[in-house]
Scaffold this active site. Structure first.
Site, PDB file in Angstrom:
ATOM      1  N   HIS A  76       0.828  -1.206   0.000  1.00 50.65           N
ATOM      2  CA  HIS A  76       0.000   0.000   0.000  1.00 50.65           C
ATOM      3  C   HIS A  76       0.862   1.255   0.000  1.00 50.65           C
ATOM      4  O   HIS A  76       0.630   2.182  -0.757  1.00 50.65           O
ATOM      5  CB  HIS A  76      -0.858   0.062   1.265  1.00 50.65           C
ATOM      6  CG  HIS A  76      -1.970  -0.915   1.267  1.00 50.65           C
ATOM      7  ND1 HIS A  76      -2.838  -1.029   0.216  1.00 50.65           N
ATOM      8  CD2 HIS A  76      -2.356  -1.826   2.180  1.00 50.65           C
ATOM      9  CE1 HIS A  76      -3.718  -1.968   0.495  1.00 50.65           C
ATOM     10  NE2 HIS A  76      -3.447  -2.469   1.682  1.00 50.65           N
TER      11      HIS A  76
ATOM     12  N   GLU B  50      -6.665 -10.509 -20.365  1.00 51.31           N
ATOM     13  CA  GLU B  50      -6.030 -10.603 -19.040  1.00 51.31           C
ATOM     14  C   GLU B  50      -6.132 -11.995 -18.447  1.00 51.31           C
ATOM     15  O   GLU B  50      -5.733 -12.231 -17.318  1.00 51.31           O
ATOM     16  CB  GLU B  50      -6.576  -9.530 -18.092  1.00 51.31           C
ATOM     17  CG  GLU B  50      -8.074  -9.417 -18.059  1.00 51.31           C
ATOM     18  CD  GLU B  50      -8.584  -8.232 -17.256  1.00 51.31           C
ATOM     19  OE1 GLU B  50      -7.815  -7.568 -16.546  1.00 51.31           O
ATOM     20  OE2 GLU B  50      -9.797  -7.967 -17.328  1.00 51.31           O
TER      21      GLU B  50
ATOM     22  N   ASP C  52      -3.549  -8.466 -14.384  1.00 55.26           N
ATOM     23  CA  ASP C  52      -4.207  -9.757 -14.173  1.00 55.26           C
ATOM     24  C   ASP C  52      -3.568 -10.850 -15.014  1.00 55.26           C
ATOM     25  O   ASP C  52      -3.504 -12.000 -14.588  1.00 55.26           O
ATOM     26  CB  ASP C  52      -5.708  -9.650 -14.483  1.00 55.26           C
ATOM     27  CG  ASP C  52      -6.482  -9.120 -13.293  1.00 55.26           C
ATOM     28  OD1 ASP C  52      -6.211  -9.597 -12.173  1.00 55.26           O
ATOM     29  OD2 ASP C  52      -7.316  -8.226 -13.464  1.00 55.26           O
TER      30      ASP C  52
ATOM     31  N   CYS D 216      -2.846  -1.743 -21.178  1.00 55.47           N
ATOM     32  CA  CYS D 216      -3.314  -0.782 -20.177  1.00 55.47           C
ATOM     33  C   CYS D 216      -3.009  -1.224 -18.745  1.00 55.47           C
ATOM     34  O   CYS D 216      -3.462  -0.609 -17.799  1.00 55.47           O
ATOM     35  CB  CYS D 216      -4.811  -0.512 -20.339  1.00 55.47           C
ATOM     36  SG  CYS D 216      -5.817  -1.972 -20.100  1.00 55.47           S
TER      37      CYS D 216
HETATM   38  C1  PEP Z   1      -5.107  -5.331 -15.616  1.00 59.67           C
HETATM   39  O1  PEP Z   1      -5.516  -6.361 -15.088  1.00 59.67           O
HETATM   40  O2  PEP Z   1      -3.969  -5.202 -16.128  1.00 59.67           O
HETATM   41  C2  PEP Z   1      -5.972  -4.136 -15.670  1.00 59.67           C
HETATM   42  C3  PEP Z   1      -5.621  -3.046 -16.318  1.00 59.67           C
HETATM   43  O3  PEP Z   1      -7.140  -4.198 -14.970  1.00 59.67           O
HETATM   44  P1  PEP Z   1      -7.245  -3.945 -13.373  1.00 59.67           P
HETATM   45  O4  PEP Z   1      -5.882  -3.501 -12.896  1.00 59.67           O
HETATM   46  O5  PEP Z   1      -8.303  -2.928 -13.230  1.00 59.67           O
HETATM   47  O6  PEP Z   1      -7.629  -5.308 -12.894  1.00 59.67           O
HETATM   48 MG    MG Z   2      -7.639  -6.576 -14.620  1.00 61.84          MG
END
Ligand code: PEP
Ligand code: MG
Length: 591
Positions: free
Chosen positions: A207, A450, A474, A521
């Site tokens: 965190h 993902e 993910d 992303c």
């Molecule tokens: C990811 O899993 O890379 C993603 C962009 O989604 P989140 O971080 O919102 O799970």
């Molecule tokens: Mg994700």
């Protein structure tokens, strides 16, 4: 490299090493914060006639502490990136502990039975719960124990007792030295008064680390030995780039780090100048840089950083910190305001990405045996079609105000895309019949890649989806079977693992072959060390937190794609993560 401490030969100066988090150098004054300290309160006997009023005081204090948590929630919402979201979940859990919980009931009972003052009843109850948790000898429960202590501290604070280690007395230019910082503490920090952070615990995904990054503070974590060495008020240097911490530096060391800090500030200023320069490699490849948005307020940051659009709008925030579900009208208002603010730049809106572990209560979900593999994201939306229809309708209506793309999270089956497309077509026809304005043609419908299965079936999915957004967070978690929030296995979490890289490469190639746009992303997109790899895979669009965008752009401007692509190809044929790392280092200096 962790926790090596050695005394320097120069006077009182001592040097420590930990894990580097976030760039920059802080030169500040030590402010010690002991979040684990047990609050000292005095026990007082109370007469029987006072029991009711003392019990009432606890209820009032719980209500006040809950209200404070709500304020922190609002502050958390303003925090950019994953930090705000993480904080929100924890604060929500604290609020639940405070509202008519076992803790509050236990304290009231104790006041009645033992006839003691509320403060000491709280501390006794906390002690009892902590003992029970400790006896279970389980690291997860041990972490919950820290949460219970934190809630206890806040309750006592609301009862009127000053608690050690609060941030009210924070001097200007403070460098906080703590065992760890709770998310609630972090939300209380005024970043203008904090120069940097050093913690004894935590990993680079902790965190503290996430918050430090999003606040742009230099920080060092996992610096074990420092607490005994850092006296309140001492001068301290925190180098967030190397993980070095220096207490009582000599004049020469101070001068050296002042120079380093000046260099960093200058480079930040020059990064700002890149805002309106397009991201083009030295050999002329144009790369699109977009921003990830978690809260509507992030739109301003995205525009200030020169983002060319929103590559990932995490719509979950509209569902957070509330007892009911947002109406179509509310969602439409939020979404259309973002689309309008982005002034013609594309906005990629992801449908709800919840699971039994996230926001489960809001939807009355019962956690399955393995929430990470259970009813979540698009699976959940398809099981609650009314909810999905409301969200799709709000998105379609917002699409009348500017270019919008619809993104589905955690897709792994072709049929999931087909089902949503059918819903979307029918819904669009209905809206048009009712005279509601929506985009024509309909917004593109894309998917997150993902899940490893989705990456391996990317060719089939590319025939159904209009675009791909690769979610490396993910994808790494599921490929390596490593929970992205579990610090015990954090050392294994590595997006550079050859398996992850191959899945990214395979997905990118499938998209390029099908001539559909593909972006990344996940956090990888915002790490400039990874930029050559992603570009080498043929990816031309990256979406990241607005803070990271200028650094990534700078890296792109230095790169020569024709020079690096051969090296990237060589890297994907490597099966040893260490060799991959060596090639990444080589790429780091390649231009
Ligand atoms: C990811 O899993 O890379 C993603 C962009 O989604 P989140 O971080 O919102 O799970
Ligand atoms: Mg994700």
């Amino acid at each position: 490299m962790k926790n090596k401490a050695h005394a320097s030969s120069s006077g009182r100066e001592r040097v420590f090493e930990g894990l580097a988090v976030g760039a920059g150098v802080a030169i500040g004054t030590v402010f010690r914060h002991d979040s684990r300290a047990v609050v000292q309160v005095r026990e007082r006997r109370i007469p029987a006639t006072k029991v009711r009023s003392e019990q009432h005081r606890v209820l009032e204090a719980a209500a006040e502490a809950t209200a404070r948590m709500e304020t922190l929630q609002t502050q958390a919402k303003r925090m950019a990136g994953a930090a705000g979201e993480e904080l929100g979940y924890i604060l929500e859990a604290y609020q639940q502990m405070l509202s008519g919980s076992r803790l509050v009931r236990g304290v009231q009972k104790r006041i009645g039975e033992e006839r003691i003052n509320a403060e000491s009843a709280v501390m006794k109850e906390i002690g009892l719960m902590a003992e029970a948790f400790a006896a279970m000898d389980d690291p997860y429960l041990a972490a919950r124990m820290a949460d219970i202590r934190e809630v206890g501290r806040r309750l006592v604070e609301s009862l009127g007792k000053e608690v050690d280690g609060s941030f009210e007395a924070l001097p200007a230019n403070a460098a906080i030295v703590a065992d760890e910082l709770s998310p609630a503490d972090t939300a209380l920090l005024d970043p203008r008064r904090v120069a940097g952070l050093v913690t004894m615990l935590g990993g680079v995904e902790s965190h503290t680390a996430i918050v430090a990054r999003s606040l742009g503070l230099p920080a060092v974590v996992a610096s074990d030995d420092i607490r005994d060495a850092a006296d309140n008020g001492a001068t301290i240097i925190v180098d967030g780039a190397t993980g070095i911490v220096i207490i009582d530096p000599t004049a020469a060391t101070l001068a050296k780090y002042r120079k380093k800090r000046e260099g960093f500030v200058k480079s930040q200023q020059s990064l700002k100048k890149l805002k309106s320069i397009p991201a083009v490699t030295r050999d002329g490849f144009r790369i699109g840089l977009q921003a990830n948005i978690e809260l509507p307020a992030d739109v301003d940051g995205a525009l200030a950083a020169g983002a060319e659009g929103v590559g990932l709008f995490r719509s979950e925030f509209m569902f957070m910190n509330r007892a009911d579900l947002p109406s179509e009208e509310e969602q439409f208002t939020e979404l259309s305001s973002t689309v309008k603010k982005m002034g013609g730049r594309p906005v990629t809106i992801r449908t709800l990405d919840v699971g039994a572990d996230k926001l489960g209560d809001a939807f009355g979900m019962t956690p399955g045996p393995n929430p990470a593999l259970g009813l979540r994201a698009i699976r959940f939306s398809l099981s609650r079609r009314k909810l999905l229809l409301i969200q799709l309708s709000a998105i379609l209506r917002a699409s009348a105000f500017g270019p919008v793309r619809i993104l589905l999270p955690m897709v792994c089956m072709v049929d999931e895309v087909r089902q949503v497309r059918r819903m979307l077509t029918r819904l669009a026809a209905q809206l048009k019949r009712r005279g509601v304005k929506i985009a024509d043609p309909l917004p593109p419908l894309g998917i997150m890649i993902e899940i490893p299965g989705a990456a391996l079936a990317a060719d089939a999915l590319a025939a159904e989806a209009d675009f791909f957004a690769i979610g490396t967070n993910d994808l790494t978690q599921y490929t390596l079977a490593i929970d992205r929030s579990d610090e015990q296995v954090a050392y294994l979490y590595n997006p550079l693992h050859p398996a992850v890289l191959r899945l990214i490469q395979f997905s990118a190639e499938a998209a390029l072959a099908a001539r559909i746009p593909v972006s990344v992303c996940g956090e990888m997109a915002g790490d400039e060390r990874m930029t050559p790899i992603l570009l080498g895979f043929g990816i031309t669009d990256l979406s990241m937190s607005a803070n990271s965008l200028p650094r990534v752009k700078k890296r792109i401007l230095e790169l020569n794609l024709s020079v690096i692509s051969g090296k990237v190809r060589r890297m994907t044929s490597e099966s040893d993560p260490d060799k991959v790392r060596a090639i990444v280092d080589e790429l780091g200096s390649a231009g």
